[in-house]
Write a protein that holds these residues in place. Structure first.
Motif, PDB file in Angstrom:
ATOM      1  N   LEU A 119       0.849  -1.204   0.000  1.00 16.67           N
ATOM      2  CA  LEU A 119       0.000   0.000   0.000  1.00 16.67           C
ATOM      3  C   LEU A 119       0.880   1.248   0.000  1.00 16.67           C
ATOM      4  N   HIS A 120       1.886   1.239   0.856  1.00 13.08           N
ATOM      5  CA  HIS A 120       2.786   2.396   0.926  1.00 13.08           C
ATOM      6  C   HIS A 120       3.636   2.504  -0.335  1.00 13.08           C
ATOM      7  N   ASP A 121       4.079   1.355  -0.829  1.00 12.14           N
ATOM      8  CA  ASP A 121       4.914   1.363  -2.037  1.00 12.14           C
ATOM      9  C   ASP A 121       4.157   1.958  -3.227  1.00 12.14           C
ATOM     10  N   ILE A 127       4.234   5.623  -2.917  1.00 10.66           N
ATOM     11  CA  ILE A 127       5.580   6.123  -3.225  1.00 10.66           C
ATOM     12  C   ILE A 127       5.848   6.066  -4.739  1.00 10.66           C
ATOM     13  N   ASP A 128       5.462   4.945  -5.355  1.00 10.08           N
ATOM     14  CA  ASP A 128       5.693   4.769  -6.802  1.00 10.08           C
ATOM     15  C   ASP A 128       4.614   5.447  -7.654  1.00 10.08           C
ATOM     16  N   GLU A 129       3.598   5.982  -7.005  1.00 11.92           N
ATOM     17  CA  GLU A 129       2.435   6.554  -7.710  1.00 11.92           C
ATOM     18  C   GLU A 129       1.849   5.542  -8.691  1.00 11.92           C
ATOM     19  N   LEU A 143      -2.004   0.707 -10.708  1.00 10.72           N
ATOM     20  CA  LEU A 143      -2.514  -0.668 -10.693  1.00 10.72           C
ATOM     21  C   LEU A 143      -1.724  -1.520  -9.729  1.00 10.72           C
ATOM     22  N   ARG A 144      -2.404  -2.424  -9.060  1.00 11.70           N
ATOM     23  CA  ARG A 144      -1.745  -3.419  -8.210  1.00 11.70           C
ATOM     24  C   ARG A 144      -2.449  -4.746  -8.491  1.00 11.70           C
ATOM     25  N   ARG A 145      -1.654  -5.708  -8.933  1.00 11.22           N
ATOM     26  CA  ARG A 145      -2.184  -7.030  -9.267  1.00 11.22           C
ATOM     27  C   ARG A 145      -3.401  -6.943 -10.191  1.00 11.22           C
ATOM     28  N   ARG A 148      14.701  -3.128   7.705  1.00 12.07           N
ATOM     29  CA  ARG A 148      15.539  -3.281   6.498  1.00 12.07           C
ATOM     30  C   ARG A 148      14.722  -3.065   5.226  1.00 12.07           C
ATOM     31  N   LEU A 149      13.500  -3.589   5.262  1.00 12.54           N
ATOM     32  CA  LEU A 149      12.576  -3.407   4.128  1.00 12.54           C
ATOM     33  C   LEU A 149      12.382  -1.921   3.833  1.00 12.54           C
ATOM     34  N   SER A 150      12.202  -1.164   4.892  1.00 12.11           N
ATOM     35  CA  SER A 150      11.965   0.276   4.729  1.00 12.11           C
ATOM     36  C   SER A 150      13.221   0.984   4.226  1.00 12.11           C
ATOM     37  N   VAL A 151      14.388   0.550   4.733  1.00  5.75           N
ATOM     38  CA  VAL A 151      15.652   1.110   4.233  1.00  5.75           C
ATOM     39  C   VAL A 151      15.806   0.758   2.750  1.00  5.75           C
ATOM     40  N   LEU A 207      17.509  -5.982   0.740  1.00  3.77           N
ATOM     41  CA  LEU A 207      16.800  -5.226   1.777  1.00  3.77           C
ATOM     42  C   LEU A 207      15.314  -5.112   1.448  1.00  3.77           C
ATOM     43  N   LYS A 208      15.006  -4.740   0.226  1.00  4.95           N
ATOM     44  CA  LYS A 208      13.613  -4.439  -0.125  1.00  4.95           C
ATOM     45  C   LYS A 208      12.723  -5.683  -0.171  1.00  4.95           C
ATOM     46  N   THR A 209      13.241  -6.773  -0.657  1.00  6.56           N
ATOM     47  CA  THR A 209      12.375  -7.944  -0.851  1.00  6.56           C
ATOM     48  C   THR A 209      12.814  -9.177  -0.069  1.00  6.56           C
ATOM     49  N   PHE A 239      13.127 -14.434  -6.409  1.00  3.30           N
ATOM     50  CA  PHE A 239      11.765 -13.955  -6.660  1.00  3.30           C
ATOM     51  C   PHE A 239      11.802 -12.564  -7.294  1.00  3.30           C
ATOM     52  N   GLN A 240      12.606 -11.678  -6.734  1.00  6.88           N
ATOM     53  CA  GLN A 240      12.641 -10.305  -7.232  1.00  6.88           C
ATOM     54  C   GLN A 240      13.308 -10.226  -8.600  1.00  6.88           C
ATOM     55  N   ILE A 241      14.323 -11.075  -8.822  1.00  9.33           N
ATOM     56  CA  ILE A 241      14.974 -11.058 -10.139  1.00  9.33           C
ATOM     57  C   ILE A 241      14.004 -11.559 -11.216  1.00  9.33           C
TER      58      ILE A 241
END
Ligand code: FPP
Ligand code: MG
Length: 295
Positions: free
Chosen positions: A64-66, A69-71, A74-76, A122-125, A150-152, A185-187
């Protein structure tokens, strides 16, 4: 997983604000990878479904916050909460979800609550680094991987570590597995942003690069391009791309076999994860499904 879904709904109801519960119901739950991982590692632990529900609430809050931040619109595949209700509502709903999750976390062994709480820091950093790095064309491979960790990966690592503690398994090995699963997963996410079509992605294709995010395939491509190519790629950074430029990026990725290269990297992480956990076939299946997914 049904127990996890029931618990998630129960925790959100306990917040005792029907408007928040109604809004929460409009969110798509996604793959529930984190909860699935916990249940797979600790199937017999009585508190595993609750831990799964907690981390899914944290994950939902972070998205939700991301999206604010990313404006992101769409999500999923469905309009994001910030798009339909505004950014203020999206932030407040996120605050409710993650503070409720943290309240419930206090019921767990301090080693677990600390691991999860620290991973959220760490996620937030990681998110802050991601935003800072999108300001310019980052070519630093290791810095990018640090940010991804950190992010994922850190929350997924904390899930695997905590589930191992809950079930008396080797927590170091499972943390390694979780970290590598998160990175892979992130890659794969970065790859799909380039290879999957918009209908499958539920967001525009090549969206990462338009958002300024120079993901692994772009860093690899930059390294291989000649000077003119490098310049053209950098010119396109953080812009809404027209079809011609999208086509050029895709053709360069094909020529230099960039996607294969990124998959090889994800596969190596996957192999290292499997080596850490040995014979646990269900965990092998999870990481294989992450590598082979198409959305
Ligand atoms: C998605 O990244 C974002 C994350 C995995 C983490 C976001 C973390 C925060 C906003 C920190 C705040 C945390 C809490 C608990 C409130 P992405 O933008 O690369 O992926 P996407 O394409 O799915 O948006
Ligand atoms: Mg985002």
């Amino acid at each position: 997983m049904k127990t996890v879904e029931t618990l998630i709904a129960k925790l959100v109801d306990e917040v005792d604000y029907p408007h928040a519960a109604e809004l929460f119901k409009t969110l798509s739950g996604g793959k529930r990878l984190r909860a699935r991982l916990i249940l797979t590692i600790a199937p017999e632990a009585p508190n595993a479904p609750l831990l799964g529900a907690i981390v899914e609430l944290i994950h939902a809050a972070s998205l939700l916050h991301d999206d604010v931040i990313d404006e992101a619109q769409l999500r999923r595949g469905v309009p994001s909460v910030n798009a339909t209700q505004g950014s203020k509502t999206a932030i407040m709903l996120g605050d409710i979800l993650y503070s409720k999750a943290f309240s419930e976390l206090t019921a767990f062994d301090p080693a677990i609550s600390r691991a999860v709480a620290e991973s959220v820091t760490r996620l937030s950093v990681g998110e802050m680094m991601d935003v800072a790095m999108a300001e310019s064309f980052n070519t630093d491979h290791d810095l990018y991987l640090k940010m991804l960790y950190l992010k994922t990966a850190t929350l997924i690592e904390a899930c695997a570590f905590s589930a191992a503690l809950l079930s008396g398994k080797d927590h170091k090995a499972h943390a390694t597995y979780g970290k590598n699963l998160g990175l892979a997963f992130q890659i794969v996410d970065d790859i799909l942003d380039i290879t999957a079509d918009e209908a499958t992605l539920g967001k525009p294709s090549l969206n990462d690069f338009s958002e300024g995010k120079v993901t692994l395939p772009y860093i690899d491509l930059y390294e291989r391009l000649d000077e003119a190519g490098k310049e053209r790629l950098v010119q396109n950074h953080a812009k809404v791309l027209n079809e011609e430029e999208k086509g050029w990026i895709r053709s360069q990725m094909d020529d230099y076999k960039i996607i294969e290269h990124s998959y090889t990297y994800a596969r190596a992480l996957c192999d290292e994860a499997i080596e850490a956990i040995g014979e646990e076939t269900a965990l092998r299946a999870i990481i294989e499904s992450v590598i082979q997914r198409s959305h």
